[in-house]
Design a protein around this motif. Structure first.
Motif, mmCIF file in Angstrom:
data_model
loop_
_atom_site.group_PDB
_atom_site.id
_atom_site.type_symbol
_atom_site.label_atom_id
_atom_site.label_comp_id
_atom_site.label_asym_id
_atom_site.label_seq_id
_atom_site.Cartn_x
_atom_site.Cartn_y
_atom_site.Cartn_z
ATOM 1 N N TRP A 112 2.734 -16.455 -8.949
ATOM 2 C CA TRP A 112 2.184 -15.717 -7.823
ATOM 3 C C TRP A 112 3.217 -14.725 -7.302
ATOM 4 N N ALA A 114 3.816 -11.850 -3.910
ATOM 5 C CA ALA A 114 3.305 -11.573 -2.564
ATOM 6 C C ALA A 114 4.023 -10.380 -1.956
ATOM 7 N N THR A 124 -1.531 -11.636 -1.860
ATOM 8 C CA THR A 124 -1.000 -12.461 -2.937
ATOM 9 C C THR A 124 -1.713 -12.128 -4.238
ATOM 10 N N VAL A 151 3.427 -19.810 -0.007
ATOM 11 C CA VAL A 151 3.947 -18.490 0.339
ATOM 12 C C VAL A 151 4.452 -18.564 1.773
#
Length: 381
Positions: A112, A114, A124, A151
């Motif tokens: 991932w 962000a 994201t 996150v």
């Protein structure tokens, strides 16, 4: 457990104040900026050549943190471009646009990634495809941290947020009293074992990443002075960590090291810089706001050496790489100085628009990004 992967500054309040790196040259101080020191001829002691060159949109207004994950680097541009490159070749692994200008980025754990938009949207991405976005109530100038399937966001008002990386569900929020001025600059947000470490108002603070409870606080600096500018104290990225020994800079106040297991301060020393630091097992290296480059002993903070070769060149935070301390400047030069005594080892050139973020190293390649969006990979010859 949280994974452990190891800007130009401006003051923001009711109005944007002048760059913290050039305070001495601001018009409201009534003085013109001093002339940079002459560099002299470049005599390469360590032969280094450009290996590749890539391009993205401009990176002049985003607070950019170039994130390394294995052999890849993740980057973002002002306009909303987010990309991951192979540091061995400079080729895209993926590239996409989130559709709005960005204020901070990029954080990634390899799966991932962000970023945060100027409209306060936390966005994201997985594999080059947006998977969710959430509205935040305040501006963000620190790249999100992606770790432990979460996150984490450090906002400009010193609030800290945790979200589930897969779903975007908010897990917890911690709020601290805000200040009238904040820094438009990368702060500190990193994992140390199973503790989330952030920089808030001159303190490094260890949070439980599961629920946001505070485990410890370690003060590196305290507010002083009679007005908001003089009393501004923030911890700025980048940091230097070896095991539980974590060292950081407090904006225009000090550098220091703590035991991140206990949250105990080991030492602090007065220092007048606005960019983060880097280090090895013996020393820490940093740049002062006037362009002096300083090395301190990691064990006690005593000064090892100081160099004035790069005075008034608006320097980035340093990168320790091999026998060198690597520093970018506002004209696009990348300086390689000896870790032993700051002797010049080489000087690399880019596109002259200025280095936009602290240099990074990935796949035996030195990677630097310029304000015009040039991405340069250098390797030893």
């Amino acid at each position: 457990m949280l994974s452990s992967s190891p800007s130009r500054a401006a003051l923001v309040g009711s109005a944007l104040l002048c760059s913290a790196l050039v305070l001495s040259g601001c018009s409201f101080f009534g003085r013109s900026a001093p002339k940079p020191a002459e560099l002299g001829p470049n005599i390469p002691v360590i032969p280094v050549a450009q290996a590749w060159h890539a391009k993205m949109g401009k990176a002049a207004n985003i607070v950019l943190d170039v994130h390394v994950n294995g052999n890849t680097v993740a980057l973002a541009s002002d306009s909303g471009e987010v990309l991951v490159l192979d540091a061995r070749t400079g080729a895209d692994i993926w590239r996409m646009n989130v559709g709005e200008p960005l204020s901070a980025g990029v954080g990634t754990d390899g799966r991932w990634s962000a970023v945060v938009s100027r409209g306060n949207q936390l966005i994201t991405i997985e594999g080059g495809r947006e998977i969710w976005r959430k509205s935040l109530p305040v501006q963000v100038f620190t790249a999100p941290l992606v770790a432990g399937n979460r996150v984490f966001v450090l906002a400009a008002d010193r609030s800290v947020y945790a979200f589930d990386a897969a779903s975007g569900q908010r897990l917890w929020t911690q709020q601290r009293p805000g200040e009238s001025l904040i820094l438009r600059q990368q702060g500190v947000l990193l994992p140390v074992g199973n503790t989330l470490v952030t920089g808030l108002a001159g303190r490094l603070i260890g949070f439980n990443p599961d629920d946001g409870s505070i485990r410890w606080e370690a003060p590196l600096a305290s507010p002083r002075g009679t007005n908001d500018v003089e009393r501004l104290v923030e911890i700025v990225g980048r940091t230097s960590r070896i095991g539980d020994n974590l060292c950081a800079r407090a904006f225009q106040a000090s550098v220091g090291c703590i035991d991140a297991n206990r949250g105990a301060v080991i030492w602090t020393q007065t220092a007048k810089g606005s960019e983060g630091i880097d280090g090895d097992d013996k020393n820490l290296y940093g740049v002062e706001s006037n362009g002096s480059v300083i090395a301190w002993k990691r064990s006690d903070g005593s000064r090892v050496w100081s160099s004035n070769r790069l005075l008034y060149r608006e320097l980035t935070a340093p990168l320790v790489l091999g026998r060198s301390v690597v520093i970018g400047d506002s004209t696009g030069n990348v300086h390689m100085l000896s870790r032993e005594d700051a002797a010049p080892l080489n000087r690399l050139t880019t596109d002259k628009s200025g280095i936009a973020a602290a240099p990074v190293a990935a796949a035996d390649t030195l990677v630097v990004v310029t304000h015009d969006g040039g991405i340069f990979g250098f390797r030893p010859e």
